[in-house]
Design a protein around this motif. Structure first.
Motif, short mmCIF file in Angstrom:
data_model
loop_
_atom_site.label_atom_id
_atom_site.label_comp_id
_atom_site.label_asym_id
_atom_site.label_seq_id
_atom_site.Cartn_x
_atom_site.Cartn_y
_atom_site.Cartn_z
N ILE A 147 6.24 -12.70 7.91
CA ILE A 147 5.43 -12.19 6.72
C ILE A 147 4.87 -13.46 6.30
O ILE A 147 3.54 -13.16 5.98
N LYS A 170 1.49 -14.25 8.02
CA LYS A 170 0.68 -12.78 8.59
C LYS A 170 -0.77 -13.27 8.66
O LYS A 170 -1.43 -12.48 9.52
N ARG A 172 12.58 -2.94 4.98
CA ARG A 172 12.53 -3.20 3.32
C ARG A 172 11.46 -4.48 3.10
O ARG A 172 10.77 -4.38 2.14
N LYS A 232 7.97 -3.90 4.06
CA LYS A 232 7.21 -2.77 2.99
C LYS A 232 7.14 -3.82 1.61
O LYS A 232 6.11 -3.41 0.99
N ALA A 233 8.20 -4.48 1.32
CA ALA A 233 7.87 -5.05 -0.09
C ALA A 233 6.58 -6.19 0.01
O ALA A 233 6.14 -6.45 -0.97
N ALA A 234 6.71 -6.68 1.32
CA ALA A 234 5.42 -7.49 1.52
C ALA A 234 3.94 -6.86 1.46
O ALA A 234 2.88 -7.48 1.79
N GLY A 235 4.00 -5.52 1.46
CA GLY A 235 2.87 -4.84 1.59
C GLY A 235 2.27 -4.60 3.04
O GLY A 235 1.11 -4.41 3.23
N ARG A 236 3.00 -4.66 3.99
CA ARG A 236 2.44 -4.59 5.43
C ARG A 236 2.50 -3.20 6.17
O ARG A 236 2.34 -3.10 7.22
N PRO A 246 2.48 1.18 5.70
CA PRO A 246 1.92 2.34 4.77
C PRO A 246 2.87 2.85 3.85
O PRO A 246 3.97 2.81 4.29
#
Length: 66
Positions: free
Chosen positions: A25, A28, A57, A60-64, A66
């Motif tokens: 992450i 990235k 989780r 997803k929390a890192a915005g990676r 959808p």
């Protein structure tokens, strides 16, 4: 699928796996990843499920995702 990497982690149920995910992450922009696959031996499936859910989780929390 884009032009990013597909990373497979053998022993994905390990307690070290979240550290690997955190590193992916953080990097990235330098290391575009399309897919991360966690695998483990049959005896490690319960731990793999727990660690895999945590990794999802984190991503997803890192915005990676959808």
């Amino acid at each position: 699928m884009g032009k990013g990497l597909k990373i497979v982690t053998i022993g994905g149920g390990s307690s070290y796996t979240p550290e690997l995910i955190e590193g992916y992450i953080k990097r990235k922009d330098e290391m575009p990843i399309d897919e991360i696959v966690l695998v483990d031996i049959e005896a490690g499936q319960e731990k793999l499920n727990i660690v895999g859910e945590m990794a999802n989780r984190m991503v997803k929390a890192a915005g990676r995702l959808p």
